[in-house]
Design a protein around this motif. Structure first.
Motif, PDB file in Angstrom:
ATOM      1  N   THR A  13       0.830  -1.204   0.000  1.00 60.50           N
ATOM      2  CA  THR A  13       0.000   0.000   0.000  1.00 60.50           C
ATOM      3  C   THR A  13       0.867   1.257   0.000  1.00 60.50           C
ATOM      4  N   SER A  14       2.177   1.090  -0.202  1.00 57.40           N
ATOM      5  CA  SER A  14       3.092   2.229  -0.236  1.00 57.40           C
ATOM      6  C   SER A  14       2.828   3.098  -1.462  1.00 57.40           C
ATOM      7  N   ARG A  15       2.597   4.371  -1.225  1.00 54.27           N
ATOM      8  CA  ARG A  15       2.371   5.282  -2.359  1.00 54.27           C
ATOM      9  C   ARG A  15       3.635   5.442  -3.191  1.00 54.27           C
ATOM     10  N   TYR A  16       4.801   5.304  -2.552  1.00 51.71           N
ATOM     11  CA  TYR A  16       6.074   5.418  -3.273  1.00 51.71           C
ATOM     12  C   TYR A  16       6.226   4.263  -4.266  1.00 51.71           C
ATOM     13  N   HIS A  18       3.791   2.436  -5.496  1.00 44.82           N
ATOM     14  CA  HIS A  18       2.737   2.590  -6.505  1.00 44.82           C
ATOM     15  C   HIS A  18       3.197   3.546  -7.605  1.00 44.82           C
ATOM     16  N   GLU A  19       3.777   4.680  -7.202  1.00 43.13           N
ATOM     17  CA  GLU A  19       4.252   5.653  -8.186  1.00 43.13           C
ATOM     18  C   GLU A  19       5.366   5.066  -9.053  1.00 43.13           C
ATOM     19  N   SER A  22       4.049   2.452 -11.535  1.00 45.44           N
ATOM     20  CA  SER A  22       3.270   3.123 -12.589  1.00 45.44           C
ATOM     21  C   SER A  22       4.148   3.567 -13.757  1.00 45.44           C
ATOM     22  N   SER A  32      -3.207  -4.933  -0.153  1.00 41.03           N
ATOM     23  CA  SER A  32      -2.422  -4.882   1.082  1.00 41.03           C
ATOM     24  C   SER A  32      -2.039  -6.292   1.501  1.00 41.03           C
TER      25      SER A  32
END
Length: 196
Positions: A13-16, A18-19, A22, A32
């Motif tokens: 669930t880490s936004r880092y 995910h970015e 992408s 998760s």
């Protein structure tokens, strides 16, 4: 844009992360992993990062056996001692005070698992980071500005945290942010996912 023969899932669930994932322009879901990240007694930072990355990928793959699942974990290694996410301002202050003037190795592990094909690989990317001899005032100003309490070792290099550092040495430039994409791409290809 690639077409995937199997669903791709990021077990984080880490936004880092995910970015970073992408950037590959692949469709993926985020699930998760619900893994206990407590270190085992006397567990080395490299072993901890690899164990958790694999555990995260396996936990999600159990729920989605047809998917190719990516798990990742990062541990800051200060002279063999694992430093995880501080969680609080006080713990972040203590971490950065201990790391000032030191070389810290950020151990970032990535695992790719697909249960239906029996594919399972894990690789470790080590990043040597030399911290400046930071003053207490610099540490406090940085923490108030960035609030990096969800980052291993409190160092958010993709933001203002870069000002804390003297040098970075590694062979996978995204590893320090949390997902070594060169290694991830290599494992995804091995798992049968075409990137280009």
């Amino acid at each position: 844009m690639s077409t995937l023969s199997r669903p791709l899932i990021l077990g984080s669930t880490s936004r880092y992360r995910h970015e970073l994932l992408s950037r590959l322009q692949l469709p993926f879901e985020v699930v998760s992993p619900h893994v206990d990240e407590t270190p085992l007694p006397h567990e080395a930072p490299q072993a901890l990062a690899c164990r958790l990355a694999l555990a995260k990928a396996q936990a999600v793959a159990t729920l989605h056996p047809e998917a190719v699942v990516i798990g990742s974990d990062q541990v800051a290694d200060l002279a063999g001692e694992p430093l995880g996410k501080p969680g609080t301002h006080q713990r972040a202050t203590q971490q950065l005070q201990r790391m000032r003037g030191q070389t810290v190795v950020f151990q970032t592990a990535v695992a790719v698992v697909c249960l239906s094909t029996g594919f399972e690989q894990c690789e470790l990317a080590s990043v040597e980071v030399k911290f400046r001899d930071l003053s207490d005032a610099e540490i406090e100003a940085y923490l108030l500005a960035e609030q990096p309490y969800d980052c291993a070792g409190s160092a958010k290099s993709e933001g203002l945290g870069i000002s804390l550092l003297d040098a970075i040495h590694n062979d996978d430039p995204t590893a320090l942010v949390g997902l070594p994409l060169i290694r991830t791409c290599r494992m995804l290809r091995a798992a049968g996912i075409q990137l280009l």
